[in-house]
Enzyme design. Sequence first.
Site, PDB file in Angstrom:
ATOM      1  N   HIS A   1       7.627  -7.894  -4.091  1.00 43.93           N
ATOM      2  CA  HIS A   1       6.276  -8.295  -4.532  1.00 43.93           C
ATOM      3  C   HIS A   1       6.284  -9.670  -5.217  1.00 43.93           C
ATOM      4  O   HIS A   1       6.652  -9.765  -6.382  1.00 43.93           O
ATOM      5  CB  HIS A   1       5.711  -7.240  -5.484  1.00 43.93           C
ATOM      6  CG  HIS A   1       5.380  -5.965  -4.790  1.00 43.93           C
ATOM      7  ND1 HIS A   1       4.184  -5.764  -4.151  1.00 43.93           N
ATOM      8  CD2 HIS A   1       6.113  -4.844  -4.583  1.00 43.93           C
ATOM      9  CE1 HIS A   1       4.165  -4.568  -3.600  1.00 43.93           C
ATOM     10  NE2 HIS A   1       5.332  -3.989  -3.839  1.00 43.93           N
TER      11      HIS A   1
ATOM     12  N   GLY B   1     -20.898 -12.400 -25.792  1.00 47.57           N
ATOM     13  CA  GLY B   1     -19.711 -12.102 -24.987  1.00 47.57           C
ATOM     14  C   GLY B   1     -19.421 -13.247 -24.025  1.00 47.57           C
ATOM     15  O   GLY B   1     -20.314 -14.039 -23.704  1.00 47.57           O
TER      16      GLY B   1
ATOM     17  N   GLU C   1       3.714 -11.242  -6.137  1.00 51.75           N
ATOM     18  CA  GLU C   1       2.524 -11.394  -6.985  1.00 51.75           C
ATOM     19  C   GLU C   1       2.737 -10.944  -8.418  1.00 51.75           C
ATOM     20  O   GLU C   1       1.920 -11.225  -9.279  1.00 51.75           O
ATOM     21  CB  GLU C   1       1.336 -10.656  -6.351  1.00 51.75           C
ATOM     22  CG  GLU C   1       1.431  -9.131  -6.318  1.00 51.75           C
ATOM     23  CD  GLU C   1       2.206  -8.588  -5.107  1.00 51.75           C
ATOM     24  OE1 GLU C   1       3.068  -9.318  -4.568  1.00 51.75           O
ATOM     25  OE2 GLU C   1       1.969  -7.427  -4.720  1.00 51.75           O
TER      26      GLU C   1
ATOM     27  N   GLY D   1       0.842  -1.194   0.000  1.00 49.71           N
ATOM     28  CA  GLY D   1       0.000   0.000   0.000  1.00 49.71           C
ATOM     29  C   GLY D   1       0.871   1.234   0.000  1.00 49.71           C
ATOM     30  O   GLY D   1       2.073   1.154   0.284  1.00 49.71           O
TER      31      GLY D   1
ATOM     32  N   LYS E   1     -11.486 -13.114 -14.743  1.00 54.34           N
ATOM     33  CA  LYS E   1     -11.747 -13.419 -16.155  1.00 54.34           C
ATOM     34  C   LYS E   1     -11.154 -14.765 -16.575  1.00 54.34           C
ATOM     35  O   LYS E   1     -11.791 -15.537 -17.294  1.00 54.34           O
ATOM     36  CB  LYS E   1     -11.158 -12.300 -17.024  1.00 54.34           C
ATOM     37  CG  LYS E   1     -11.603 -12.343 -18.462  1.00 54.34           C
ATOM     38  CD  LYS E   1     -12.918 -11.647 -18.598  1.00 54.34           C
ATOM     39  CE  LYS E   1     -13.440 -11.678 -20.016  1.00 54.34           C
ATOM     40  NZ  LYS E   1     -14.656 -10.865 -20.142  1.00 54.34           N
TER      41      LYS E   1
ATOM     42  N   CYS F   1       5.342  -6.105   1.497  1.00 57.01           N
ATOM     43  CA  CYS F   1       5.688  -4.686   1.406  1.00 57.01           C
ATOM     44  C   CYS F   1       5.048  -3.888   2.556  1.00 57.01           C
ATOM     45  O   CYS F   1       5.418  -4.097   3.699  1.00 57.01           O
ATOM     46  CB  CYS F   1       5.283  -4.156   0.041  1.00 57.01           C
ATOM     47  SG  CYS F   1       6.210  -2.710  -0.410  1.00 57.01           S
ATOM     48  N   TYR F   2       4.055  -3.034   2.299  1.00 58.77           N
ATOM     49  CA  TYR F   2       3.447  -2.308   3.426  1.00 58.77           C
ATOM     50  C   TYR F   2       2.899  -3.289   4.462  1.00 58.77           C
ATOM     51  O   TYR F   2       2.970  -3.048   5.666  1.00 58.77           O
ATOM     52  CB  TYR F   2       2.319  -1.373   2.942  1.00 58.77           C
ATOM     53  CG  TYR F   2       1.717  -0.596   4.092  1.00 58.77           C
ATOM     54  CD1 TYR F   2       2.372   0.524   4.598  1.00 58.77           C
ATOM     55  CD2 TYR F   2       0.538  -1.012   4.710  1.00 58.77           C
ATOM     56  CE1 TYR F   2       1.864   1.216   5.677  1.00 58.77           C
ATOM     57  CE2 TYR F   2       0.023  -0.317   5.805  1.00 58.77           C
ATOM     58  CZ  TYR F   2       0.689   0.796   6.278  1.00 58.77           C
ATOM     59  OH  TYR F   2       0.191   1.469   7.361  1.00 58.77           O
TER      60      TYR F   2
ATOM     61  N   ASP G   1     -18.636 -13.338 -20.730  1.00 61.75           N
ATOM     62  CA  ASP G   1     -19.245 -13.339 -19.397  1.00 61.75           C
ATOM     63  C   ASP G   1     -20.735 -13.685 -19.449  1.00 61.75           C
ATOM     64  O   ASP G   1     -21.208 -14.528 -18.687  1.00 61.75           O
ATOM     65  CB  ASP G   1     -19.044 -11.987 -18.710  1.00 61.75           C
ATOM     66  CG  ASP G   1     -17.571 -11.634 -18.575  1.00 61.75           C
ATOM     67  OD1 ASP G   1     -16.738 -12.559 -18.677  1.00 61.75           O
ATOM     68  OD2 ASP G   1     -17.251 -10.452 -18.395  1.00 61.75           O
TER      69      ASP G   1
END
Length: 510
Positions: free
Chosen positions: A165, A221, A167, A53, A365, A80-81, A223
């Site tokens: 990080h 589409g 991620e 953050g 997604k 991190c934060y 979704d």
Amino acid sequence: MDSIAILDFGSQYSQLIARRVREANVYCELFPHHAARQQVMAIHPKGFILSGGPASVYEPGAPQIPPYVLESGLPVLGICYGMQALTHALGGRVAPSVEREYGAAEIEVLVDNPLLPPGRPRVWMSHGDRIEQPPPGFQPLARSENSPIAAMGDQRARRYGLQFHPEVRHTPIGEEILRAFVLEICGARPEWTPASIIEEAISRIREQVGSERVIAGVSGGVDSTVAAALVHRAVGDQLTCIFVDTGLMRYHEPQMVVETFERLLQARLIAVNASETFFEALQGVREPEAKRRIIGEKFIRIFEEQARRAGEARFLVQGTIYPDVVESSAPDRRVAARIKTHHNVGGLPEDLQFDLVEPLRYLFKDEVRKVGLALGLPESLVWRQPFPGPGLAVRCLGEVSLERVQRLRMADKIVTEELAAAGLLRGETAQAFAVLLPVRSVGVMGDQRTYAETVAVRAVSTEDFMTADWSRLPYGVLARISSRIVNEVEGVNRVVYDITSKPPATIEWE
Ligand code: XMP
């Protein structure tokens, strides 16, 4: 099902943490750091991840770790934060750094531990403050040139902190680290698979819907199709799908929708060809916002009419996905959510008298795509590129006539075919299409002088569609697209390539 709770301290990477945990087949949810204890504990987490953050822990008002996290005795990973907040909360010392450390760095793993593989892996740093003194019970696990404590852990209490990080893709061992944390340290079972997602969605839908009737608007589409397919799997003929063909869809798209729902899924489908109504309403309209408004209004009117025909339905299926949910609940991301609202034109108004069924509400997604494939939907549908609600109308600059839309549709088909043939549709290029410009220029074909319209080709790479860069398509592919368009599409004698990023341009031209 075992799960992990991720507390969001405002990092731009928070959603990525959730995606990586899900990729380890473990269910997780992202909560604002100030979420109520009951809300977070309701998912019965096996451990916590605290995101990064922008704040600094000693700043007045800096977000702190909520007490229930530490009281729970569950494993904690601070990133991190999150690591700095953990240090602060447990009695260590955080030092404001003079300089930010940003970018790739090499760390040296100092001791054997269950989180980090040994050696000198490359990682991605992005932090201001750093740990000067770890809290009692913690030992440094790794260091880097600028961070004497790049990773720390209290193995007995199962609490860890990472200054970098894990991620982001720029940390190649990141996936391994997060996997080790959730599977080994938290002991979460990897049960989050397409099959279990489907099973759980089906029982949830059945419980919600009971014996009531449901309608779903389908557009081709990803979704809306996957959402409707899930509901159909759950409640069969209680569901009626409604497809409004606006005449503004891509090549072969209306047929694909009908084939998928009628033949493949054997669902009840009301398909209306409303193209005449749309072209009539759009006659002479050139202004982009006016086009969107007219299409949106007509769409809703026709949909409502068809919904009435379908009989008394209490529920409406919506293809809302997890990033939409997370974005509209995080206060600092509201602005982003607002910028996107115009994209809901062509969707349905909120005051429609239905209760919503949202079977994709907790899915990213890529998970929606996996579920789609597991439900037996064709790859060509599951990997379709995003397409605006108002369809080809916003890519047909100037007047939207049947003739011009057909011209555009053929040019667009060529762009898609050539990218698919070059294997470029699913990789870097997130979206690629043709735009028809109301600009005529002089050309020569055979011995004939021509005076015809221009097609612009747009191709972009992007992660989130909020910013995008134009794709560096190979010249050979661009050459084939150009020569096929001028040869095969009547009324076009010039092709140009759009080399603008977003911002300052948008992805669509209108
Ligand atoms: P822009 O043009 O704003 O587009 O950079 C960002 C993404 O949103 C899509 N888009 C829409 N999607 N209804 C939608 O459902 C719309 O009206 C709409 N307009 C743009 C666009 O294709 C891109 O993926």
